[in-house]
Motif scaffolding. Structure first.
Motif, PDB file in Angstrom:
ATOM      1  N   GLU A 146       0.824  -1.205   0.000  1.00 56.69           N
ATOM      2  CA  GLU A 146       0.000   0.000   0.000  1.00 56.69           C
ATOM      3  C   GLU A 146       0.858   1.254   0.000  1.00 56.69           C
ATOM      4  OE1 GLU A 146      -2.451  -0.331   3.408  1.00 56.69           O
ATOM      5  OE2 GLU A 146      -3.689  -1.964   2.591  1.00 56.69           O
ATOM      6  N   LYS A 147       0.378   2.300  -0.677  1.00 52.53           N
ATOM      7  CA  LYS A 147       1.050   3.586  -0.681  1.00 52.53           C
ATOM      8  C   LYS A 147       0.969   4.212   0.712  1.00 52.53           C
ATOM      9  CE  LYS A 147       2.493   4.468  -4.953  1.00 52.53           C
ATOM     10  NZ  LYS A 147       3.879   4.899  -5.267  1.00 52.53           N
ATOM     11  N   THR A 148       2.043   4.805   1.142  1.00 51.12           N
ATOM     12  CA  THR A 148       2.062   5.438   2.452  1.00 51.12           C
ATOM     13  C   THR A 148       1.290   6.764   2.432  1.00 51.12           C
ATOM     14  OG1 THR A 148       3.489   6.288   4.205  1.00 51.12           O
ATOM     15  CG2 THR A 148       4.231   6.643   1.932  1.00 51.12           C
ATOM     16  N   THR A 149       0.737   7.117   3.561  1.00 52.06           N
ATOM     17  CA  THR A 149       0.105   8.435   3.709  1.00 52.06           C
ATOM     18  C   THR A 149       1.053   9.414   4.386  1.00 52.06           C
ATOM     19  OG1 THR A 149      -0.858   7.744   5.825  1.00 52.06           O
ATOM     20  CG2 THR A 149      -2.201   7.426   3.838  1.00 52.06           C
ATOM     21  N   ASP A 150       2.259   8.924   4.702  1.00 54.67           N
ATOM     22  CA  ASP A 150       3.250   9.750   5.381  1.00 54.67           C
ATOM     23  C   ASP A 150       4.614   9.537   4.722  1.00 54.67           C
ATOM     24  OD1 ASP A 150       4.646  11.321   7.195  1.00 54.67           O
ATOM     25  OD2 ASP A 150       4.820   9.702   8.674  1.00 54.67           O
ATOM     26  N   PRO A 151       4.802  10.078   3.504  1.00 46.48           N
ATOM     27  CA  PRO A 151       6.066   9.854   2.797  1.00 46.48           C
ATOM     28  C   PRO A 151       7.258  10.445   3.546  1.00 46.48           C
ATOM     29  CG  PRO A 151       4.725  11.498   1.681  1.00 46.48           C
ATOM     30  CD  PRO A 151       3.869  10.912   2.731  1.00 46.48           C
ATOM     31  N   LYS A 152       8.342   9.676   3.559  1.00 43.53           N
ATOM     32  CA  LYS A 152       9.549  10.063   4.275  1.00 43.53           C
ATOM     33  C   LYS A 152      10.740  10.148   3.320  1.00 43.53           C
ATOM     34  CE  LYS A 152       8.186   7.809   8.634  1.00 43.53           C
ATOM     35  NZ  LYS A 152       6.852   7.349   8.195  1.00 43.53           N
ATOM     36  N   ARG A 210       6.286   2.271  -2.139  1.00 42.51           N
ATOM     37  CA  ARG A 210       5.292   2.725  -1.181  1.00 42.51           C
ATOM     38  C   ARG A 210       5.160   4.250  -1.162  1.00 42.51           C
ATOM     39  NH1 ARG A 210       5.456   1.625   4.257  1.00 42.51           N
ATOM     40  NH2 ARG A 210       3.235   1.989   4.136  1.00 42.51           N
ATOM     41  N   GLY A 211       6.031   4.938  -1.923  1.00 40.13           N
ATOM     42  CA  GLY A 211       5.886   6.383  -2.043  1.00 40.13           C
ATOM     43  C   GLY A 211       6.890   7.205  -1.281  1.00 40.13           C
ATOM     44  N   HIS A 212       7.896   6.584  -0.707  1.00 44.96           N
ATOM     45  CA  HIS A 212       8.928   7.329   0.012  1.00 44.96           C
ATOM     46  C   HIS A 212       9.975   7.871  -0.965  1.00 44.96           C
ATOM     47  CE1 HIS A 212       7.323   6.111   3.882  1.00 44.96           C
ATOM     48  NE2 HIS A 212       7.341   4.836   3.495  1.00 44.96           N
TER      49      HIS A 212
END
Length: 640
Positions: free
Chosen positions: A374-380, A401-403
């Motif tokens: 799942e794609k993160t809602t809190d990209p780091k 995951r979008g980081h």
């Protein structure tokens, strides 16, 4: 380029959309009572989604006494049918022909699995079983024939398009067929016509119970590769009788448990290594022939089909490493294919322990129903230190995951110790995984910066939210050995990395996998090599079949192996040893392969500065292995 591989094929009236087949492989994903599980279903459904034309499920035991492993599927009673009916319904949604392989392990099981002595044609134990088998009576033979037929009937009721009789790999039917294991003197032993009687009766019983429109495949070891076993010429004499009895295709495999390296060949075996055996079978039958044996590249499979040696190609362990191989190949996306390296660690290694199968390169395997990306809602902002397999795996899935991910590696090459593992003979395909990882990161837009060492100052300039420390380990130089600091003493890592050359006479200290493979590498390059190990055996950290291949190579390359032997001193031109070997061994170069220590200092320094540091792989514990590093990298990314 792949016109033969992606052409359709009719097998007993069923249309296969292509010639790419998943053969049966034990994975231990079912319940102990043989019933279906979501894990078993999702595992196979992923391959159907991946585009395989036909999938042959692993050994369905025809009776509880026929199980070789505890968590095999079973169709020995009608209560097992509904779960597998739901299973076949899901597979058929993807235009895939689904076949149930049915079998009886015979002597190739144990009382630990089935609760009593195994059955066999003769009282000759399997080399890998502690139990003396029970010689089957005529009544028990007929009972087993009926069990096969009933199992096939249940498979048809469960929605399978057909069954494959496992008549190879030294299981019960093969035991009856081979003079290696059958010493009977009744109507089921002795001459060929008696030894094939059991198989013929099974085929006819299946046909009687399932009809003519049902696929009945037959897996046969074309050559058993064991003293006294069947050869390809025996098999060519047998196949016409099986065809007359009513089979639909031939699965041309090889080996028995004693020749396990033929059953599941490792990286030491060439690609398509028994394609010529399939070609020999094709000469004496009009049935479709399936070729197996180290196929991990669709282009090699295409060549075998184009040459007329086979009609279908089995991608067994390749389907574990990348179940989407057909879709990617059809679209010409060869760079996207994750290639099986024949290491055996996850698949066969787990099988030998009777636990669920895995793949060291594919952390999703067996977890298809549990893991979602799942794609993160809190990209780091993520900094990965080290471009070994664990670091690159973490980078891939963190980016997916979008980081925002960046990787730094102090060496010229990515791959870390895993790349060095590709240097010795037979292991070159390991580099395909590193290349695949780099390709994935390129698609994701992740920068991999090579020849750049991470320092606290660099970390401060980047200001990452999370740091994944995958910076490996450093080889140990044992100070307790006098002379270990001499100029001609080097590490296995430096030898494999090409950072040092050696003289013509080499002593390798340490007989684990690294030391043994380094010795093999040097001996192949015409060095006179002596391998010294304190324990009584070498390469015990390797899985059985690759270990066999390594030991054979060491013998072929004339490596002297001194086990039970301790190094007392390293001199300028020799090594003094004691134990089973007591002598002074001449040496121009001494290579140390006695382990490594984790590179913990950088991670601890950065963590002390207040950064969120996640340590994985060899940087946690050394010696570690690629499987642990990849798994840790994967799950670390999922947890971000």
């Amino acid at each position: 380029m792949l016109k033969h591989l992606f052409s359709p094929l009719l097998v007993n009236g069923k249309r296969l959309k292509n010639r790419m087949v998943v053969p049966a492989m034990v994975m231990n994903y079912c319940n102990e009572d043989g019933t279906c599980t979501e894990r078993f279903t999702a595992y196979h459904e992923t391959k159907a989604k991946g585009g395989f034309g036909m999938i042959i499920t692993e050994d369905f035991a025809v009776s509880p006494l026929g199980k070789g492993f505890k968590n095999l599927p079973g169709l020995w009673n009608d209560d097992q049918i509904p779960g597998f009916k739901a299973f076949t319904d899901r597979i058929h949604q993807h235009d895939t022909v689904i076949i149930a392989q049915i079998y009886h392990a015979g002597r190739q099981t144990s009382a630990a699995v089935i609760g009593q002595a195994p059955w066999a044609p003769s009282a000759i134990p399997c080399p890998f079983s502690p139990d003396m088998p029970h010689e089957m009576t005529l009544a028990e033979i007929q009972e087993t024939v009926s069990n096969f037929g009933d199992c096939a009937r249940r498979a048809k009721e469960a929605g399978f398009d057909g069954i494959e009789i496992h008549g190879g790999h030294g299981y019960l039917i093969a035991q009856f067929m081979s003079p290696y294991s059958n010493k009977r003197t009744d109507q089921y032993g002795g001459p060929l016509q008696n030894r094939i009687r059991f198989a013929q009766e099974i085929i006819r019983d299946i046909r009687r119970k399932c009809g003519e429109d049902f696929i009945v495949g037959y897996r046969i070891s074309c050559d058993e590769f064991v003293t006294g076993g069947r050869t390809i010429e025996d098999t060519k004499a047998i196949v016409p009788y099986l065809e007359e009895a009513g089979i639909s295709y031939i699965n041309a495999t090889a080996g028995v448990y004693r020749s396990f390296n033929a059953v599941i060949p490792s990286m030491f075996t060439r690609h398509a290594w028994i394609a010529d055996l399939a070609a020999e079978v094709k000469k004496i039958t009009t049935l479709p022939v399936l070729s197996v044996g180290r196929y991990n590249d669709p282009r090699v499979a295409e060549a075998v089909l184009a040459s007329g040696k086979a009609d279908m190609i089995a991608f067994g362990r390749q389907s574990l490493t990348d179940p989407y191989t057909p879709v990617k190949a059809k679209e010409g996306r060869f760079d996207d294919i994750r290639t099986c390296i024949g290491c055996h660690h996850g698949c066969v290694g787990n099988l030998m322990q009777n636990v669920p199968g895995a793949c060291i390169l594919n952390p999703f395997l067996g977890m298809e129903s549990e893991i979602t990306l799942e794609k993160t809602t809190d990209p780091k902002k993520v900094l990965v230190i080290g471009a070994g397999p664990g670091g690159l795996e973490a980078a891939i899935y963190a980016a997916k995951r979008g980081h925002d991910v960046k990787v730094f590696e102090k060496e010229r090459w990515a791959g870390g110790a895993f790349r060095l593992a590709a240097i010795p003979p037979g292991k070159g395909e390991i580099t395909t995984f590193t290349v695949w990882q780099l390709h994935e990161l390129e698609k994701l837009g992740v920068q991999v910066v090579l020849e750049t060492e991470v320092t606290p100052e660099l970390v401060d300039s980047l200001k990452p939210d999370v740091i994944i420390a995958a910076n490996g380990a450093t080889p140990i130089v044992p100070k307790k050995i006098p002379g270990s600091d001499k100029a001609h003493v080097v590490t296995a890592n430096d030898v494999l990395a090409g950072k040092v050359n050696t003289g013509s006479r080499v002593v390798v200290i340490g007989g684990g996998d690294v030391g043994a493979e380094t010795a093999n590498h040097l001996a192949l390059n015409l060095r006179q090599v002596t391998l010294v190990e304190m324990l009584d055996e070498i390469a015990t950290d390797e899985v059985i079949v690759p270990r066999w291949g390594l030991l054979e190579d060491l013998d072929q390359h004339k490596v002297r192996v001194c086990t039970g032997t301790t190094v007392q001193e390293i001199k300028d031109g020799s090594v003094v040893v004691s134990g089973k070997t007591n002598e002074e061994i001449p040496a121009d170069t001494v290579v140390l392969a006695v382990g490594s220590r984790p590179n913990k200092e950088l991670g601890e320094t950065i963590k002390a500065a207040g950064y969120d540091v996640r340590v994985i792989g060899d940087a946690v514990k050394a010696p570690n292995n690629a499987w642990n590093a990849i798994s840790e990298g994967f799950y670390t990314a999922l947890e971000l």
